[in-house]
Design an enzyme around this catalytic site. Structure first.
Site, PDB file in Angstrom:
ATOM      1  N   TYR A 130       1.057  -0.943  -0.011  1.00  0.00           N
ATOM      2  CA  TYR A 130       0.172   0.446  -0.026  1.00  0.00           C
ATOM      3  C   TYR A 130       0.481   1.365  -0.324  1.00  0.00           C
ATOM      4  O   TYR A 130       1.992   1.533   0.718  1.00  0.00           O
ATOM      5  CB  TYR A 130      -0.971   0.001   1.036  1.00  0.00           C
ATOM      6  CG  TYR A 130      -1.397   0.882   1.025  1.00  0.00           C
ATOM      7  CD1 TYR A 130      -2.885   1.487   0.181  1.00  0.00           C
ATOM      8  CD2 TYR A 130      -1.632   2.681   2.057  1.00  0.00           C
ATOM      9  CE1 TYR A 130      -3.459   3.182   0.351  1.00  0.00           C
ATOM     10  CE2 TYR A 130      -2.313   3.806   2.190  1.00  0.00           C
ATOM     11  CZ  TYR A 130      -3.397   3.343   1.085  1.00  0.00           C
ATOM     12  OH  TYR A 130      -4.180   4.454   1.187  1.00  0.00           O
ATOM     13  N   ASN A 190      -0.583  13.172   4.013  1.00  0.00           N
ATOM     14  CA  ASN A 190      -0.991  11.828   5.012  1.00  0.00           C
ATOM     15  C   ASN A 190      -1.405  12.638   6.679  1.00  0.00           C
ATOM     16  O   ASN A 190      -0.201  11.470   6.910  1.00  0.00           O
ATOM     17  CB  ASN A 190      -1.322  10.593   4.687  1.00  0.00           C
ATOM     18  CG  ASN A 190      -2.441   9.058   5.291  1.00  0.00           C
ATOM     19  OD1 ASN A 190      -2.864  10.129   6.517  1.00  0.00           O
ATOM     20  ND2 ASN A 190      -2.081   8.403   4.281  1.00  0.00           N
TER      21      ASN A 190
END
Length: 508
Positions: free
Chosen positions: A54, A192
């Site tokens: 990911y 993020n």
């Protein structure tokens, strides 16, 4: 501070404020560059793995199951930033964007994000040059972090989108920035995080530290103006309820009122006035509780400053792991929490102002502090302005963090709304500044009207400093500019500084 060196350890609140507001320059520490390079090796190894990982070789959010071929991964990073730079609405303040950029750089410097050293250096250079990407009011749900605001920053690193130069002029990133091509994981690492909401928390904390001391000053001025007593602020009475913030606020009020001729004028057995109103008598309890709330918020901010918020992260032992640390709940809760005492401190300030204007409760002051009541209205409508702001502050005290809205095809099915909590707290801080400024303006006028009685040394110094920009009592005149001058007097810290200069030691 001449320059801030961003290393592997946490920044301080003062360093963030210096860079955000003061334009202080930044540079990366040598140990941070080494840590960034070391973690990058882990990401590059996984980039060549046949198994999907990911953020490295997959899509994002609900598209995490899609494997991305090596040849398309640079395009993946560009697409991530372009698509996530989806903010809308008014432009966010420069200081907020700079704080956000610095905090993201600090996370990159921990070596837990897997970016290349040159990418971290590019963000550092952008910040150091005073180039500020244009970020918009709406777009962040606070999970996964402040995606849209940070994406607008990352877009500038790619040489795209609008920016402000060091002079504040609107330019394009292509004119000012040497663009970088993002590699695996880097787009995600740049966006993020909870840096936008944390930056605004730190800026609000610095403001509230000053405003709560200002609230003690305006309370003391109002106590004098209303012929109140300082006996209720005694240390032994405060010690009966050992709340730390209350002790500080009571000590401030004692110091501010010490030796006040106005207070002394009605002290003793001849004073038949039994009790002051709650807005005067309970000032340390409210301002003290606000201080304790601020102390809790700062403790949360301290944990966040020591954090490396990203997903996935490169662990100390070389694993790349998904996690939920990007969720903004810890920051969102205290942002919401702070809006409550801000509204309450302002509400108490407005009540003291109203008392000074009401001939039935002001103990001898003229109606509305007017020069010629009837012909003049004095500060009647200044209190209306206060009341309007206080009403708005009560609405802003309603929490944003309970209002989760699912996104990303239900992959992100619970979000923090921390950015929204931060934005409304900024408005709350501005509102409190204005409310306290009007109380200060009104109390100063009332103290002048008590002549020949004089205020204490500290409160008198505040009145004298205000009088350098705002005239004393007289017939009605255009009041809005005087209110704005008082707002500036409070916001810049001049009110606190003038009181501190007259005291043996600064206010706590």
């Amino acid at each position: 501070m001449e320059r801030i060196v961003v290393g592997r350890g946490p920044l301080t609140e003062a360093e963030v404020v210096a860079v955000a507001r003061g334009g202080t320059g930044v540079e990366l520490a040598t140990d941070a560059v080494a840590a960034i390079a070391e973690s990058r090796k882990t990401v590059e190894a996984l980039a060549h793995d046949v198994e999907p990982h990911y953020g490295i070789s997959t899509g994002f959010g609900a598209l995490a199951t899609k494997h991305i071929p090596t040849a398309q991964r640079a395009a993946l990073q560009r697409s991530l930033i372009r698509s996530h730079a989806a903010g809308s609405g008014p432009e966010v303040e420069r200081e907020v964007v700079r704080a956000m950029m610095l905090l993201r750089l600090s996370t990159l410097a921990t070596g837990r994000t897997g970016v290349r050293p040159e990418t971290a250096a590019a963000l550092c250079s952008l910040l150091d040059a005073g180039i500020t990407p244009v970020v918009h009011e709406y777009g962040s749900l606070g999970c996964s972090g402040d995606l849209a605001p940070l994406a607008h920053v990352a877009l500038a690193l790619m040489g795209e989108g609008p920016v402000r130069d060091a002079s504040g002029d609107l330019r394009t990133a292509a004119e000012l920035v040497q663009p970088i091509e993002l590699a695996e994981k880097e787009g995600l690492a740049l966006i993020n995080g909870t840096d936008g909401m944390l930056g605004q928390l730190l800026l609000a904390a610095a403001d509230l530290d000053r405003l709560l001391r200002t609230a003690d000053i305006t309370a003391a001025m109002s106590v004098e103006a209303l012929l109140g007593t300082d006996r209720v602020f005694a240390a032994d009475l405060a010690a009966l309820r050992p709340q730390p913030g209350q002790a500080v606020a009571a000590a401030n009020l004692r110091a501010l009122l010490a030796g006040s001729p106005i207070v002394a004028s009605h002290a003793g057995p001849d004073d038949t006035y039994v009790q002051d109103a709650y807005s005067m008598r309970c000032a340390p309890q409210v301002a003290g509780a606000a201080r304790d709330t601020l102390a809790h918020a700062r403790s949360v901010a301290g944990y966040e400053l020591a954090s490396a918020v990203d997903n996935p992260v490169v662990t100390v032992d070389g694993r790349v792991e998904s996690n939920g640390n990007f969720h903004g709940a810890p920051v969102a809760y205290v942002l919401d929490f702070l809006a409550i005492p801000v509204a309450d401190v302002a509400s108490m300030s407005e009540r003291r102002t109203d008392r000074m204007l009401d001939v039935a409760r002001s103990r001898g002051l003229p109606p509305f502090l007017a020069h010629d009541a009837g012909v003049d209205s004095g500060h009647m409508i200044a209190q209306y302005t206060q009341a309007a702001v206080v009403s708005e502050l009560k609405r802003l005290a309603v929490p944003a963090s309970v209002d989760s809205i699912p996104s990303s095809a239900m992959q992100e099915d619970h979000v923090s709304m921390g950015w929204s909590a931060a934005r409304k707290l900024r408005r709350s801080v501005d509102g409190l500044t204005r409310v306290l400024a009007i109380e200060l303006l009104t109390a100063a006028r009332a103290l002048d009207l008590r002549a020949p009685l004089l205020p204490g040394a500290a409160t008198g110094a505040v009145v004298a400093a205000l009088r350098s920009t705002v005239d004393g009592p007289g017939s009605d005149r255009f009041l809005a500019p005087e209110i704005e001058a008082a707002v500036d007097f409070v916001r810049t810290g001049a009110a606190v500084a003038s009181a501190d200069a007259a005291l043996a030691q600064p206010l706590g």
